[in-house]
Design a protein around this motif. Structure first.
Motif, PDB file in Angstrom:
ATOM      1  N   GLU A 203       0.714  -1.130   0.015  1.00  0.00           N
ATOM      2  CA  GLU A 203       0.206  -0.054   0.072  1.00  0.00           C
ATOM      3  C   GLU A 203       0.968   1.266  -0.179  1.00  0.00           C
ATOM      4  O   GLU A 203       2.069   1.204   0.538  1.00  0.00           O
ATOM      5  N   PRO A 204       0.406   2.183  -0.288  1.00  0.00           N
ATOM      6  CA  PRO A 204       1.275   3.848  -0.378  1.00  0.00           C
ATOM      7  C   PRO A 204       1.276   4.144   1.045  1.00  0.00           C
ATOM      8  O   PRO A 204       0.513   3.853   1.859  1.00  0.00           O
ATOM      9  N   LEU A 205       2.509   4.628   1.193  1.00  0.00           N
ATOM     10  CA  LEU A 205       2.867   4.828   2.743  1.00  0.00           C
ATOM     11  C   LEU A 205       3.614   6.411   2.620  1.00  0.00           C
ATOM     12  O   LEU A 205       4.550   6.489   1.930  1.00  0.00           O
ATOM     13  N   SER A 206       2.871   7.284   3.533  1.00  0.00           N
ATOM     14  CA  SER A 206       3.398   8.499   3.640  1.00  0.00           C
ATOM     15  C   SER A 206       3.742   8.879   5.189  1.00  0.00           C
ATOM     16  O   SER A 206       3.695   7.891   5.839  1.00  0.00           O
ATOM     17  N   ILE A 207       4.530   9.842   5.345  1.00  0.00           N
ATOM     18  CA  ILE A 207       4.908  10.408   6.584  1.00  0.00           C
ATOM     19  C   ILE A 207       3.859  10.170   7.558  1.00  0.00           C
ATOM     20  O   ILE A 207       4.289   9.798   8.677  1.00  0.00           O
ATOM     21  N   ASP A 208       2.737  10.573   7.207  1.00  0.00           N
ATOM     22  CA  ASP A 208       1.333  10.664   8.014  1.00  0.00           C
ATOM     23  C   ASP A 208       0.956   9.235   8.455  1.00  0.00           C
ATOM     24  O   ASP A 208       0.399   9.058   9.391  1.00  0.00           O
ATOM     25  N   ASP A 209       1.486   8.255   7.547  1.00  0.00           N
ATOM     26  CA  ASP A 209       0.934   6.974   7.867  1.00  0.00           C
ATOM     27  C   ASP A 209       1.975   6.025   8.642  1.00  0.00           C
ATOM     28  O   ASP A 209       1.477   5.032   9.109  1.00  0.00           O
ATOM     29  N   LEU A 210       3.119   6.628   9.158  1.00  0.00           N
ATOM     30  CA  LEU A 210       4.024   5.943   9.827  1.00  0.00           C
ATOM     31  C   LEU A 210       3.470   5.883  11.256  1.00  0.00           C
ATOM     32  O   LEU A 210       2.920   6.670  11.822  1.00  0.00           O
ATOM     33  N   PRO A 211       4.189   5.144  12.047  1.00  0.00           N
ATOM     34  CA  PRO A 211       3.983   5.015  13.336  1.00  0.00           C
ATOM     35  C   PRO A 211       4.255   6.480  14.160  1.00  0.00           C
ATOM     36  O   PRO A 211       5.148   7.098  13.753  1.00  0.00           O
ATOM     37  N   PRO A 212       3.517   7.093  15.104  1.00  0.00           N
ATOM     38  CA  PRO A 212       3.617   8.137  15.702  1.00  0.00           C
ATOM     39  C   PRO A 212       5.168   7.959  16.461  1.00  0.00           C
ATOM     40  O   PRO A 212       5.541   7.060  16.812  1.00  0.00           O
ATOM     41  N   PRO A 213       5.815   9.315  16.816  1.00  0.00           N
ATOM     42  CA  PRO A 213       6.991   9.359  17.193  1.00  0.00           C
ATOM     43  C   PRO A 213       7.230   8.755  18.667  1.00  0.00           C
ATOM     44  O   PRO A 213       8.342   8.229  18.974  1.00  0.00           O
ATOM     45  N   GLU A 214       6.126   8.673  19.548  1.00  0.00           N
ATOM     46  CA  GLU A 214       6.036   8.117  20.564  1.00  0.00           C
ATOM     47  C   GLU A 214       5.552   6.865  20.629  1.00  0.00           C
ATOM     48  O   GLU A 214       5.629   6.317  21.957  1.00  0.00           O
ATOM     49  N   THR A 215       6.044   5.983  19.938  1.00  0.00           N
ATOM     50  CA  THR A 215       5.657   4.536  19.892  1.00  0.00           C
ATOM     51  C   THR A 215       6.626   3.571  20.700  1.00  0.00           C
ATOM     52  O   THR A 215       7.815   3.947  20.812  1.00  0.00           O
ATOM     53  N   LYS A 216       5.993   2.963  21.559  1.00  0.00           N
ATOM     54  CA  LYS A 216       6.919   2.177  22.332  1.00  0.00           C
ATOM     55  C   LYS A 216       6.851   0.883  22.150  1.00  0.00           C
ATOM     56  O   LYS A 216       7.717  -0.050  22.397  1.00  0.00           O
ATOM     57  N   ARG A 217       5.576   0.180  21.395  1.00  0.00           N
ATOM     58  CA  ARG A 217       5.377  -1.268  21.480  1.00  0.00           C
ATOM     59  C   ARG A 217       5.502  -1.417  19.682  1.00  0.00           C
ATOM     60  O   ARG A 217       4.457  -0.918  18.997  1.00  0.00           O
ATOM     61  N   TRP A 218       6.588  -2.149  19.418  1.00  0.00           N
ATOM     62  CA  TRP A 218       6.871  -2.059  17.855  1.00  0.00           C
ATOM     63  C   TRP A 218       6.494  -3.400  17.510  1.00  0.00           C
ATOM     64  O   TRP A 218       7.311  -4.493  17.709  1.00  0.00           O
ATOM     65  N   VAL A 219       5.487  -3.626  16.946  1.00  0.00           N
ATOM     66  CA  VAL A 219       4.781  -4.893  16.425  1.00  0.00           C
ATOM     67  C   VAL A 219       5.479  -4.945  14.880  1.00  0.00           C
ATOM     68  O   VAL A 219       6.306  -3.973  14.315  1.00  0.00           O
ATOM     69  N   VAL A 220       5.544  -6.027  14.209  1.00  0.00           N
ATOM     70  CA  VAL A 220       6.152  -6.427  13.024  1.00  0.00           C
ATOM     71  C   VAL A 220       5.553  -5.331  11.944  1.00  0.00           C
ATOM     72  O   VAL A 220       6.475  -4.695  11.298  1.00  0.00           O
ATOM     73  N   ARG A 221       4.382  -4.989  11.783  1.00  0.00           N
ATOM     74  CA  ARG A 221       4.106  -3.941  10.940  1.00  0.00           C
ATOM     75  C   ARG A 221       4.575  -2.721  10.890  1.00  0.00           C
ATOM     76  O   ARG A 221       5.023  -1.931   9.733  1.00  0.00           O
ATOM     77  N   ARG A 222       4.589  -2.031  12.189  1.00  0.00           N
ATOM     78  CA  ARG A 222       5.325  -0.827  12.403  1.00  0.00           C
ATOM     79  C   ARG A 222       6.680  -0.826  12.081  1.00  0.00           C
ATOM     80  O   ARG A 222       7.205  -0.019  11.361  1.00  0.00           O
ATOM     81  N   LYS A 223       7.565  -1.987  12.356  1.00  0.00           N
ATOM     82  CA  LYS A 223       8.834  -2.036  12.095  1.00  0.00           C
ATOM     83  C   LYS A 223       9.115  -2.238  10.702  1.00  0.00           C
ATOM     84  O   LYS A 223       9.894  -1.147  10.035  1.00  0.00           O
ATOM     85  N   ALA A 224       8.151  -2.807   9.933  1.00  0.00           N
ATOM     86  CA  ALA A 224       8.350  -3.018   8.414  1.00  0.00           C
ATOM     87  C   ALA A 224       8.000  -1.600   7.905  1.00  0.00           C
ATOM     88  O   ALA A 224       8.681  -1.198   6.733  1.00  0.00           O
ATOM     89  N   GLU A 225       7.045  -0.805   8.293  1.00  0.00           N
ATOM     90  CA  GLU A 225       6.782   0.430   7.635  1.00  0.00           C
ATOM     91  C   GLU A 225       8.017   1.362   7.662  1.00  0.00           C
ATOM     92  O   GLU A 225       8.107   2.004   6.940  1.00  0.00           O
ATOM     93  N   VAL A 226       8.667   1.451   8.913  1.00  0.00           N
ATOM     94  CA  VAL A 226       9.777   2.171   9.109  1.00  0.00           C
ATOM     95  C   VAL A 226      11.028   1.882   8.201  1.00  0.00           C
ATOM     96  O   VAL A 226      11.463   2.785   7.547  1.00  0.00           O
ATOM     97  N   VAL A 227      11.244   0.518   7.896  1.00  0.00           N
ATOM     98  CA  VAL A 227      12.253   0.279   7.308  1.00  0.00           C
ATOM     99  C   VAL A 227      12.061   0.523   5.849  1.00  0.00           C
ATOM    100  O   VAL A 227      12.828   0.930   5.040  1.00  0.00           O
ATOM    101  N   ALA A 228      10.704   0.299   5.330  1.00  0.00           N
ATOM    102  CA  ALA A 228      10.173   0.898   3.872  1.00  0.00           C
ATOM    103  C   ALA A 228      10.275   2.086   3.678  1.00  0.00           C
ATOM    104  O   ALA A 228      10.511   2.494   2.706  1.00  0.00           O
ATOM    105  N   ALA A 229       9.995   3.118   4.568  1.00  0.00           N
ATOM    106  CA  ALA A 229      10.150   4.461   4.506  1.00  0.00           C
ATOM    107  C   ALA A 229      11.755   4.795   4.406  1.00  0.00           C
ATOM    108  O   ALA A 229      11.985   5.687   3.560  1.00  0.00           O
TER     109      ALA A 229
END
Length: 99
Positions: free
Chosen positions: A18-44
């Motif tokens: 899916e298209p991923l923009s900066i607004d779609d990334l996990p919030p900066p205060e994220t503490k619980r890193w699930v697989v999808r969130r990690k993968a989104e940051v790597v893709a970014a």
């Protein structure tokens, strides 16, 4: 002066296609890193949406932690990011290197 400006995409392709923009990334205060969130940051980072330095600062990650996410995605895809399966995928990767 335009050649000195860094051109960044507005969106990149996310880990699920899916298209991923900066607004779609996990919030900066994220503490619980699930697989999808990690993968989104790597893709970014891989797509040029953010630099590694920006990710480290935004999410207060260490370089080693982020690099381990990138290695896991490169070796095993999103499944490699599962904390409960790290040893399994590490062993599998090491066996593949031997043969």
């Amino acid at each position: 002066m335009i050649e000195n400006q860094k051109i960044r995409p507005d969106k990149v392709i996310g880990p699920l296609g899916e298209p991923l923009s900066i607004d779609d990334l996990p919030p900066p205060e994220t503490k619980r890193w699930v697989v999808r969130r990690k993968a989104e940051v790597v893709a970014a980072v891989n797509g040029g949406l953010l630099t590694i330095d920006e990710v480290l600062e935004r999410y207060t990650l260490t370089l080693e932690e982020f690099a381990s996410w990138q290695r896991a995605v490169d070796r095993s895809g999103m499944q490699g990011l599962r904390v409960t399966r790290i040893q399994h995928y590490r062993d599998l990767y090491e066996r593949q290197l031997k043969y």
